[in-house]
Design a protein around this motif. Structure first.
Motif, mmCIF file in Angstrom:
data_model
loop_
_atom_site.group_PDB
_atom_site.id
_atom_site.type_symbol
_atom_site.label_atom_id
_atom_site.label_comp_id
_atom_site.label_asym_id
_atom_site.label_seq_id
_atom_site.Cartn_x
_atom_site.Cartn_y
_atom_site.Cartn_z
ATOM 1 N N TRP A 1 9.064 1.776 -5.679
ATOM 2 C CA TRP A 1 8.677 3.003 -4.694
ATOM 3 C C TRP A 1 8.531 2.545 -3.319
ATOM 4 O O TRP A 1 9.039 2.964 -2.314
ATOM 5 N N ILE A 2 7.687 1.414 -3.079
ATOM 6 C CA ILE A 2 7.526 0.764 -1.830
ATOM 7 C C ILE A 2 8.779 0.451 -1.275
ATOM 8 O O ILE A 2 9.185 0.383 0.053
ATOM 9 N N LYS A 3 9.677 -0.147 -1.805
ATOM 10 C CA LYS A 3 10.948 -0.844 -1.406
ATOM 11 C C LYS A 3 11.721 0.353 -0.570
ATOM 12 O O LYS A 3 12.465 0.180 0.530
ATOM 13 N N VAL A 4 11.580 1.623 -1.098
ATOM 14 C CA VAL A 4 12.157 2.795 -0.578
ATOM 15 C C VAL A 4 11.290 3.283 0.614
ATOM 16 O O VAL A 4 12.019 3.889 1.710
ATOM 17 N N ASN A 5 10.143 3.419 0.353
ATOM 18 C CA ASN A 5 9.364 4.224 1.509
ATOM 19 C C ASN A 5 8.135 3.550 2.136
ATOM 20 O O ASN A 5 7.364 4.074 2.828
ATOM 21 N N GLY A 6 8.132 2.262 1.968
ATOM 22 C CA GLY A 6 7.224 1.398 2.620
ATOM 23 C C GLY A 6 7.180 1.694 4.183
ATOM 24 O O GLY A 6 6.093 1.454 4.593
ATOM 25 N N GLU A 7 8.180 1.909 4.824
ATOM 26 C CA GLU A 7 8.174 2.161 6.305
ATOM 27 C C GLU A 7 7.328 3.129 6.675
ATOM 28 O O GLU A 7 6.686 3.276 7.670
ATOM 29 N N TRP B 1 0.950 -14.108 -10.468
ATOM 30 C CA TRP B 1 0.266 -13.189 -9.710
ATOM 31 C C TRP B 1 0.764 -12.833 -8.431
ATOM 32 O O TRP B 1 1.267 -11.646 -7.801
ATOM 33 N N VAL B 2 1.089 -13.901 -7.423
ATOM 34 C CA VAL B 2 1.532 -13.788 -5.962
ATOM 35 C C VAL B 2 2.832 -12.946 -6.174
ATOM 36 O O VAL B 2 3.269 -12.018 -5.405
ATOM 37 N N LYS B 3 3.914 -13.416 -7.227
ATOM 38 C CA LYS B 3 5.089 -12.859 -7.248
ATOM 39 C C LYS B 3 4.862 -11.394 -7.460
ATOM 40 O O LYS B 3 5.683 -10.435 -6.801
ATOM 41 N N ALA B 4 4.148 -10.903 -8.540
ATOM 42 C CA ALA B 4 4.042 -9.419 -9.031
ATOM 43 C C ALA B 4 3.434 -8.648 -7.803
ATOM 44 O O ALA B 4 3.931 -7.356 -7.433
ATOM 45 N N ALA B 5 2.214 -9.294 -7.045
ATOM 46 C CA ALA B 5 1.556 -8.699 -6.193
ATOM 47 C C ALA B 5 2.536 -8.450 -4.890
ATOM 48 O O ALA B 5 2.753 -7.439 -4.134
ATOM 49 N N LYS B 6 3.397 -9.591 -4.450
ATOM 50 C CA LYS B 6 4.332 -9.339 -3.500
ATOM 51 C C LYS B 6 5.472 -8.186 -3.686
ATOM 52 O O LYS B 6 5.735 -7.430 -2.822
ATOM 53 N N ASP B 7 5.912 -8.178 -4.892
ATOM 54 C CA ASP B 7 6.957 -7.376 -5.258
ATOM 55 C C ASP B 7 6.487 -6.069 -5.120
ATOM 56 O O ASP B 7 7.439 -5.168 -4.981
ATOM 57 N N ALA B 8 5.106 -5.728 -5.469
ATOM 58 C CA ALA B 8 4.446 -4.470 -5.390
ATOM 59 C C ALA B 8 4.286 -3.954 -4.076
ATOM 60 O O ALA B 8 3.784 -2.995 -3.754
ATOM 61 N N GLY B 9 4.297 -4.923 -2.924
ATOM 62 C CA GLY B 9 4.068 -4.389 -1.577
ATOM 63 C C GLY B 9 2.786 -4.702 -1.178
ATOM 64 O O GLY B 9 2.373 -4.206 -0.019
ATOM 65 N N MET B 10 1.822 -5.481 -2.019
ATOM 66 C CA MET B 10 0.630 -5.922 -1.394
ATOM 67 C C MET B 10 0.746 -6.944 -0.492
ATOM 68 O O MET B 10 1.675 -7.816 -0.438
ATOM 69 N N LYS B 11 -0.157 -6.786 0.340
ATOM 70 C CA LYS B 11 -0.345 -7.722 1.676
ATOM 71 C C LYS B 11 -1.456 -8.844 2.066
ATOM 72 O O LYS B 11 -1.417 -9.708 2.632
ATOM 73 N N ILE C 1 1.063 17.502 0.434
ATOM 74 C CA ILE C 1 1.849 17.068 1.577
ATOM 75 C C ILE C 1 0.824 16.090 2.537
ATOM 76 O O ILE C 1 -0.022 16.507 2.703
ATOM 77 N N TYR C 2 1.223 14.832 2.388
ATOM 78 C CA TYR C 2 0.292 13.870 3.347
ATOM 79 C C TYR C 2 1.197 13.184 4.310
ATOM 80 O O TYR C 2 2.376 12.940 4.178
ATOM 81 N N TYR C 3 0.418 13.049 5.600
ATOM 82 C CA TYR C 3 1.220 12.683 6.758
ATOM 83 C C TYR C 3 0.622 11.235 7.413
ATOM 84 O O TYR C 3 -0.573 11.122 7.362
ATOM 85 N N THR C 4 1.630 10.495 7.962
ATOM 86 C CA THR C 4 1.299 9.146 8.468
ATOM 87 C C THR C 4 2.232 9.267 9.771
ATOM 88 O O THR C 4 3.160 9.786 9.724
ATOM 89 N N LYS C 5 1.713 8.463 10.941
ATOM 90 C CA LYS C 5 2.665 8.360 12.002
ATOM 91 C C LYS C 5 2.835 6.857 12.247
ATOM 92 O O LYS C 5 1.897 5.918 11.914
ATOM 93 N N ALA C 6 4.175 6.350 12.678
ATOM 94 C CA ALA C 6 4.465 5.146 12.743
ATOM 95 C C ALA C 6 3.668 4.754 14.107
ATOM 96 O O ALA C 6 3.361 5.408 14.940
ATOM 97 N N ASP C 7 2.899 3.401 14.035
ATOM 98 C CA ASP C 7 2.285 2.792 15.057
ATOM 99 C C ASP C 7 3.050 2.653 16.312
ATOM 100 O O ASP C 7 2.430 2.825 17.332
ATOM 101 N N LYS C 8 4.397 2.501 16.084
ATOM 102 C CA LYS C 8 5.101 2.669 17.293
ATOM 103 C C LYS C 8 6.122 3.788 17.289
ATOM 104 O O LYS C 8 6.749 3.649 16.211
ATOM 105 N N GLY C 9 6.552 4.101 18.497
ATOM 106 C CA GLY C 9 7.729 5.158 18.161
ATOM 107 C C GLY C 9 7.467 6.523 17.908
ATOM 108 O O GLY C 9 6.204 6.667 17.495
ATOM 109 N N ASN C 10 8.242 7.689 17.937
ATOM 110 C CA ASN C 10 7.832 8.819 17.735
ATOM 111 C C ASN C 10 8.522 9.227 16.582
ATOM 112 O O ASN C 10 9.482 9.753 16.364
#
Length: 479
Positions: A374-380, A110-120, A396-405
């Protein structure tokens, strides 16, 4: 006979997850403990977590716990060979303990599958409302480690400890789901009276000794989880009808039915739990106050950002617990949910119900693999992000990086394969100058023109249908 029983109850489980939506409490109270505040801030950056509802009810493939609740609701119905008589049904339900043997249980898988999916982070049901403990409690023999349970002889019988240990090794935040009501406890549903509904079946004010025993039982079980199970970051408490009467919100239908004061002494529990687990995030669901450190909209996504930390808990299938043949959401639906939730500043806690054999449905692994790609490409654009106006417009949905512009624009797709239009217009508030626009995962340039917060992106024909992107395209805008 058992197979027939499973089939007759499956549809009820599907309906149950919608019928039990929890209203969020209002009037959020921010924590004052600096360690809690720090951990809560760190938790908000994680964005994507794993939830698991698992217990003996998985053997029958029925809704978790609720079929033994004597309420006339769609999700509490009893069908099958035991359903005609309540007491017969409850006896058969509790007898599932003697056959529960999930021999395929492998938390490392389960850990491997969850980690690979980007779960934290992970939240696991240590005990649901039926009272069956999925950990080695000393307070009751209604538990997975009792000799009556076949799995008790397995080296990994204390499944809560094994799950927490496995996920901790991969640096997941650890959450212990714990039901405050306990329908097996003789001090909650006192055998002197029949149970009437989901609530305690006697007046605690008339029988204070009885209620004190239940308070001590709850305190001791939580104390065990905080002592013997390694690092615990979140105590996720369900069953909001167990609450001080003064906190009842009469605008919420299910809270109107709470007759008695069911004050479980949360200050005492919190003091003990945080002494053992400094900085512990407490989630006393729907009970507004100092012990609901974040709110938990269930099976829904708020229309706009909230002014406090929050998490949507949503099922991957139609049911919280395992149901044979359950219909799972597509990877596209899950990615879209994640994007919507994160764009509003929340976290997604995605539930997968393990089966009676101790493993997930193969479909769940497939979905996690697709999400991970998908997460590996777009997780940032997901992790360490905050919400930013206008939050969303059309698809279209927006997010802002916690640091930087940096702002990320997620263009969701109705299909797995992304098809982009010839041009896209982004409306970004309070941005005067754009430095660069990149389509994540494409490796190709796009043309763009910015003017006073409006960014017009021109997409080459080759990228419109041949980008190779799945689920959603993400434009990274640096300014």
């Amino acid at each position: 006979m058992k197979k027939l029983y499973i089939l007759t109850l499956n549809l009820l489980c599907v309906a149950a997850c919608y019928a039990q939506e929890h209203n969020m409490s209002a009037n959020y109270v921010a924590p004052t403990d600096e360690l809690v505040k720090t951990k809560l801030q760190n938790w908000q950056k994680l964005k994507f977590g794993l939830f698991m509802h698992w217990g003996t009810y998985s053997e029958w493939g029925v809704v978790e716990s609720w079929s033994i609740c004597p309420e006339d609701e769609g999700w509490t119905q009893r069908k099958g060979p035991y359903g005609a008589d309540y007491n017969t049904y409850v006896k058969a339900y509790e007898n599932l303990q003697t056959t529960f043997n999930p021999v395929k249980f492998d938390p490392d898988k389960w850990v491997k599958a969850a980690k690979d999916a980007g779960m934290k982070y992970v939240v696991f049901t240590t005990k649901h409302h039926d009272g069956f403990s999925m950990f080695d409690t000393k307070q009751t023999d209604y538990k997975i480690t009792d000799p009556k349970t076949p799995f008790s002889s397995n080296p990994k019988a204390n499944v809560t400890k094994e799950i927490f240990k496995a996920f901790s090794k991969e640096n997941f935040m650890i959450g212990a789901y714990f039901s405050k009501p306990d329908w097996h406890s003789k001090n909650y549903w006192w055998p002197y009276f029949p149970p009437k509904d989901r609530n305690v079946n006697y007046d605690p004010a008339k029988h204070p000794d009885q209620w004190q025993k239940f308070k001590d039982f709850t305190y001791n079980q939580i104390g065990e989880l905080m002592t013997d199970y390694g690092k615990v970051d979140i105590l996720w408490m369900d069953g909001g009808w167990v609450r001080p009467k003064s906190t009842i919100d009469t605008t919420v239908d299910w809270q109107k039915a709470i007759t008695f004061n069911q004050d479980i002494d949360m200050p005492r529990i919190a003091e003990m739990a945080r002494k053992k687990q400094p900085g512990l995030i407490m989630v006393d669901r729907t009970v507004a106050g100092p012990y609901e450190n974040y709110t938990t909209p269930e099976q829904q996504v708020p229309d706009k950002p909230l002014d406090h930390p929050w998490e949507s808990c949503i099922t991957m299938g139609n049911s919280w617990s395992y149901v044979p043949g359950d219909k799972y959401k597509s990877a596209n639906e899950i990615v879209t949910l994640l994007i919507k939730i994160v764009s509003r500043g929340g976290n997604l806690l995605m539930n997968i119900g393990p089966g009676p054999d101790g493993d997930w449905d193969p479909v769940a692994y497939s979905r996690l693999q697709q999400i991970g790609s998908w997460i590996k490409v777009n997780g940032e654009g997901i992790y360490n992000s905050t919400s930013v106006a206008p939050y969303s417009e059309d698809n279209i949905y927006y997010t802002k990086a916690d640091k930087g512009n940096t702002i990320y624009a997620f263009v969701t797709s109705a299909k797995d394969q992304v098809t982009l239009p010839a041009s896209i217009t982004l409306h970004l508030q309070d941005i005067n100058k754009v430095k660069n626009v990149v389509l994540l995962g494409s490796g190709k340039k796009v043309k763009w023109k910015a003017d006073k917060g409006t960014v017009n992106i021109t997409i080459p024909a080759a990228l419109q249908t041949g980008s190779g992107l799945t689920q959603a395209a993400v434009f990274k805008v640096q300014y």
